[in-house]
Scaffold this motif. Structure first.
Motif, mmCIF file in Angstrom:
data_model
loop_
_atom_site.group_PDB
_atom_site.id
_atom_site.type_symbol
_atom_site.label_atom_id
_atom_site.label_comp_id
_atom_site.label_asym_id
_atom_site.label_seq_id
_atom_site.Cartn_x
_atom_site.Cartn_y
_atom_site.Cartn_z
ATOM 1 N N LYS A 305 0.829 -1.203 0.000
ATOM 2 C CA LYS A 305 0.000 0.000 0.000
ATOM 3 C C LYS A 305 0.864 1.254 0.000
ATOM 4 O O LYS A 305 0.629 2.185 -0.794
ATOM 5 C CB LYS A 305 -0.928 -0.014 1.218
ATOM 6 C CG LYS A 305 -1.797 1.234 1.348
ATOM 7 C CD LYS A 305 -2.735 1.125 2.534
ATOM 8 C CE LYS A 305 -3.576 2.372 2.687
ATOM 9 N NZ LYS A 305 -4.551 2.271 3.794
ATOM 10 N N LYS A 309 1.688 3.863 -3.552
ATOM 11 C CA LYS A 309 1.326 5.275 -3.605
ATOM 12 C C LYS A 309 2.463 6.127 -4.164
ATOM 13 O O LYS A 309 2.223 7.175 -4.769
ATOM 14 C CB LYS A 309 0.893 5.756 -2.215
ATOM 15 C CG LYS A 309 -0.474 5.227 -1.802
ATOM 16 C CD LYS A 309 -0.967 5.828 -0.504
ATOM 17 C CE LYS A 309 -0.259 5.260 0.709
ATOM 18 N NZ LYS A 309 -0.864 5.738 1.975
ATOM 19 N N LEU A 412 -8.945 -0.813 -11.708
ATOM 20 C CA LEU A 412 -9.198 -0.279 -10.366
ATOM 21 C C LEU A 412 -9.274 -1.365 -9.307
ATOM 22 O O LEU A 412 -8.813 -1.157 -8.171
ATOM 23 C CB LEU A 412 -10.496 0.536 -10.371
ATOM 24 C CG LEU A 412 -10.974 1.033 -9.005
ATOM 25 C CD1 LEU A 412 -9.934 1.927 -8.345
ATOM 26 C CD2 LEU A 412 -12.317 1.756 -9.137
ATOM 27 N N LEU A 415 -6.217 -2.119 -7.228
ATOM 28 C CA LEU A 415 -5.818 -0.937 -6.460
ATOM 29 C C LEU A 415 -6.677 -0.799 -5.211
ATOM 30 O O LEU A 415 -6.180 -0.514 -4.112
ATOM 31 C CB LEU A 415 -5.938 0.319 -7.322
ATOM 32 C CG LEU A 415 -5.160 0.344 -8.644
ATOM 33 C CD1 LEU A 415 -5.450 1.637 -9.400
ATOM 34 C CD2 LEU A 415 -3.674 0.198 -8.406
ATOM 35 N N LEU A 416 -7.974 -0.982 -5.380
ATOM 36 C CA LEU A 416 -8.889 -0.875 -4.250
ATOM 37 C C LEU A 416 -8.654 -2.005 -3.257
ATOM 38 O O LEU A 416 -8.720 -1.800 -2.037
ATOM 39 C CB LEU A 416 -10.327 -0.895 -4.764
ATOM 40 C CG LEU A 416 -11.442 -0.603 -3.763
ATOM 41 C CD1 LEU A 416 -11.231 0.741 -3.087
ATOM 42 C CD2 LEU A 416 -12.802 -0.629 -4.463
ATOM 43 N N THR A 419 -5.238 -0.959 -1.347
ATOM 44 C CA THR A 419 -5.300 0.230 -0.494
ATOM 45 C C THR A 419 -6.409 0.154 0.538
ATOM 46 O O THR A 419 -6.295 0.762 1.613
ATOM 47 C CB THR A 419 -5.522 1.487 -1.354
ATOM 48 O OG1 THR A 419 -6.776 1.388 -2.040
ATOM 49 C CG2 THR A 419 -4.398 1.653 -2.361
ATOM 50 N N GLU A 422 -10.980 4.411 -0.321
ATOM 51 C CA GLU A 422 -11.631 5.009 -1.482
ATOM 52 C C GLU A 422 -10.780 6.116 -2.101
ATOM 53 O O GLU A 422 -10.569 6.142 -3.323
ATOM 54 C CB GLU A 422 -12.994 5.547 -1.060
ATOM 55 C CG GLU A 422 -13.799 6.162 -2.186
ATOM 56 C CD GLU A 422 -15.179 6.603 -1.719
ATOM 57 O OE1 GLU A 422 -15.483 6.433 -0.514
ATOM 58 O OE2 GLU A 422 -15.954 7.117 -2.547
ATOM 59 N N SER A 425 -7.277 4.786 -3.468
ATOM 60 C CA SER A 425 -7.432 3.982 -4.688
ATOM 61 C C SER A 425 -7.757 4.874 -5.879
ATOM 62 O O SER A 425 -7.304 4.611 -7.006
ATOM 63 C CB SER A 425 -8.522 2.927 -4.499
ATOM 64 O OG SER A 425 -9.802 3.520 -4.348
ATOM 65 N N CYS A 428 -4.529 6.604 -6.964
ATOM 66 C CA CYS A 428 -3.664 5.602 -7.598
ATOM 67 C C CYS A 428 -4.178 5.266 -8.998
ATOM 68 O O CYS A 428 -3.386 5.060 -9.929
ATOM 69 C CB CYS A 428 -3.591 4.341 -6.735
ATOM 70 S SG CYS A 428 -2.567 4.515 -5.247
#
Length: 646
Positions: A305, A309, A412, A415-416, A419, A422, A425, A428
């Motif tokens: 995570k 970023k 997405l 990514l969600l 991380t 909300e 993500s 990112c």
């Protein structure tokens, strides 16, 4: 014989191209398919002619499952498709029969192409062209209905899409020799359906994943007029004799000397420490070292995570801990301001905003089928699905010109998942889209360019494999479309994708490393493809059945080894070097052989500067400095290179 009405749709506006008071004039009317004496014609007439008698309806607006067509479906959000013809037939034009000032009637046997174009106010128009080269006035389906029209048209003609241009459709009679091999025989769709156009209209990217990714040069002949000089080349290509004219824009790639041995490459340990790279104020020290470690071995899950970023630009590498707190606060405020924008749109406003409504419809449909096997997105009323929906809707407000295109939910979801946040993500995703947004553009020019670049690499790397694929009408490599579009998301397991993407985000050893990954996969299948003498159909079947069967580490090692092997080729073609990022010629240097040789040797020295040298071996490379490296003679590849990439 009494005319028979096959299809009719009201609310179809004809764009006259006549301007009044600086505004484009459009006339409301009807689009119809009518049989007269057994000859079907496509007709448009203005609304004032609606009172004339019409024959009994033969074709009803029902889909294949008996459901009513969605007449409220906005034409701007039926998936983008178009017809573009850049080859004109040398034939006597057949005039379009005018039945009034703007009315027309065109026999379907004379329909040559269909094109979707966007003119004023972002409206989509259907533009048809006759075989004589005459364009009909553009038509705007104000109340939807183009899908129903296409289904009706397919009773009489075949609409052939181009694998190289997803917006291209040409019209052919059902008995056309260019399309004599049926869609069913090609096994394009998983469900065996031959209704490719209907599937494409409903879900362009899913169809691209499942169908166009399987299409190579089969349509090459179909998409050229019969009297085109290129049309007759298909038979020669099938016998293994191809012409450079057959693939315009493709350069004949040969290496002046044989490629050297391919070095063995091993994976390393993942990034498992983070704090030791931070100074007292929290700045990341030596981000290039971090990228090299990530490229070599990935990142342990507990650090993903934080590292992601930075890799995706949420935080600058040189930011302090305090600055990152401020950045997070600012980005959170900005995110929720954009979210409030679409959340506060009333139902009435959305009905008048076709773009936003279309985005929402596509997102809601895709969210319900994205990575549902993953516990984070499984089940009904899952909070993960809500977050997925909200982030994608907010991205539409962030980048309204691009909006939402099917396939973005695939990017997405990981990514969600990592991380679990909300806001993080979302930002990112914006960083990820900076790398791949061109993949989703309507023209698909970037995708065609990447397939061309992949072909250039493979021609230089393995001419035998390229020749074999060409001989089986698979040389366009369009079956790799899905790989490149969403970065192999459908080819590997969810956990493998987390690892692969972080490796690719380092942009090492070059920006086009994803093309080298594709080369690695294709080369790993060479023995099976050639040894089993796979033909067009079985090549498609074999490539698509590789999903979830590839070993990720083997593929990554193979791609890096390919990079090193090509980089050490002294006479690598200029086009290939440009694809690999080994050479960016200025106008004065572009034709200089000395400059080309100097650049190749420079990159070799940089790539091998930290590799262990096997005895007996070449001279030990000098430490890197700010001065340009001196040209060095070619050196054999070490047994197990672990290069430090610039």
């Amino acid at each position: 014989m009494e005319p028979k009405l096959i299809f009719e749709k009201e609310g179809v506006y004809l764009h006259t191209n006549v301007k009044k008071n600086n505004q484009d004039t459009s006339l409301p009317g009807f689009i119809r398919i009518v049989e007269r004496g057994g000859e079907p014609s496509l007709e448009w007439s203005p609304l004032e002619d609606a009172g004339r008698s019409t024959p009994a309806v033969f074709y009803t607006k029902k889909d294949g499952e008996g459901g009513e067509e969605d007449t409220n479906f906005d034409p701007g959000y039926e998936p983008d498709w178009a017809v573009i013809s850049n080859v004109k037939r040398a034939r006597e034009p057949v005039p379009v029969r005018n039945t009034g000032e703007w009315s027309f009637s065109l026999p379907l046997s004379e329909l040559y192409s269909l094109r979707r174009a966007r003119f004023s106010l972002g409206r989509n128009y259907l533009v048809m062209t006759s075989r004589g080269g005459h364009p009909l006035p553009p038509l705007h389906f104000h109340r939807g209905g183009t899908r129903g029209l296409l289904r009706a048209l397919q009773r009489y003609i075949v609409l052939a899409p181009s694998p190289m241009d997803g917006r291209l459709f040409l019209a052919y009679p059902h008995d056309s020799g260019a399309l004599s091999q049926s869609f069913d025989e090609l096994n394009l769709m998983d469900d065996g359906s031959s209704d490719l156009v209907s599937r494409f209209m409903q879900d362009p990217y899913a169809t691209t994943f499942g169908g166009f990714s399987k299409v190579t040069n089969f349509f090459r002949g179909a998409l050229r007029p019969p009297d085109s000089p290129l049309h007759t080349m298909g038979a020669a290509g099938a016998n293994g004799h191809t012409s450079m004219e057959e693939e315009p824009g493709f350069e004949l790639i040969t290496c002046g000397a044989e490629l050297g041995p391919r070095p063995e490459v091993l994976r390393g340990n993942p990034l498992d420490k983070w704090d030791e790279f931070l100074d007292p104020e929290g700045r990341v020290q030596n981000p290039e070292k971090i990228k090299e470690i990530v490229f070599r071995g990935g990142i342990i899950p507990s650090l993903r995570k934080e590292a992601w970023k930075f890799l995706l630009g949420f935080y600058p590498w040189n930011s302090t801990t305090k600055e990152r707190e401020d950045i997070l606060r600012t980005k959170t405020d900005e995110y929720f301001r954009m979210k409030v924008q679409w959340k506060s749109v009333s139902e009435g406003q959305e009905m008048r905003n076709s773009l936003l409504k279309g985005y929402r419809n596509l997102i809601e449909r895709d969210v319900n089928r994205t990575d549902r096997h993953n516990t984070f997105f499984s089940g009904n009323d899952n909070p993960g699905l809500t977050l997925l929906h909200d982030v994608l809707m907010t991205y539409c407000m962030y980048n309204f010109d691009l909006g939402y295109v099917q396939g973005m939910s695939d990017l997405l979801a990981p990514l969600l998942f990592v991380t679990q946040n909300e806001v993080e993500s979302f930002w990112c995703l914006t960083g990820f889209m900076e790398l791949v947004h061109h993949n989703f553009e309507e023209s698909q020019e970037a995708m065609k360019q990447q397939l061309l670049q992949l072909s250039l690499l493979l021609k230089a790397l393995d001419p035998e494999l390229c020749d074999y694929l060409d001989s089986q009408d698979s040389g366009s490599l369009c079956f790799c479309f899905r790989w490149l579009l969403i970065w192999f998301k459908r080819e590997f397991s969810f956990e493998d994708i987390l690892h692969l993407w972080e490796v690719m985000w380092t942009r090492l050893p070059c920006d086009n490393f994803h093309l080298l990954l594709a080369c690695s996969i294709l080369e790993s299948q060479k023995g099976e493809l050639i040894g089993s003498q796979h033909d067009f159909n079985t090549i498609l079947k074999h490539i698509n059945e590789l999903t979830m069967k590839l070993d990720l580490n083997t593929v990554i090692c193979g791609a890096e080894a390919i990079y090193l092997q090509l980089a050490m080729c002294k006479e690598l073609p200029l086009k290939v070097k440009e694809v690999m990022g080994l050479y960016a010629a200025s106008s004065s240097e572009e034709e200089s052989p000395e400059a080309e040789s100097r650049e190749v040797q420079t990159r070799q020295t940089q790539s091998l500067s930290s590799q262990p040298q096997p005895p007996p071996g070449p001279p030990t490379p000098q430490p890197r400095s700010t001065a340009p490296p001196r040209p060095a003679p070619p050196r054999p590849a070490p047994a197990r290179p672990e290069p430090t990439y610039p």
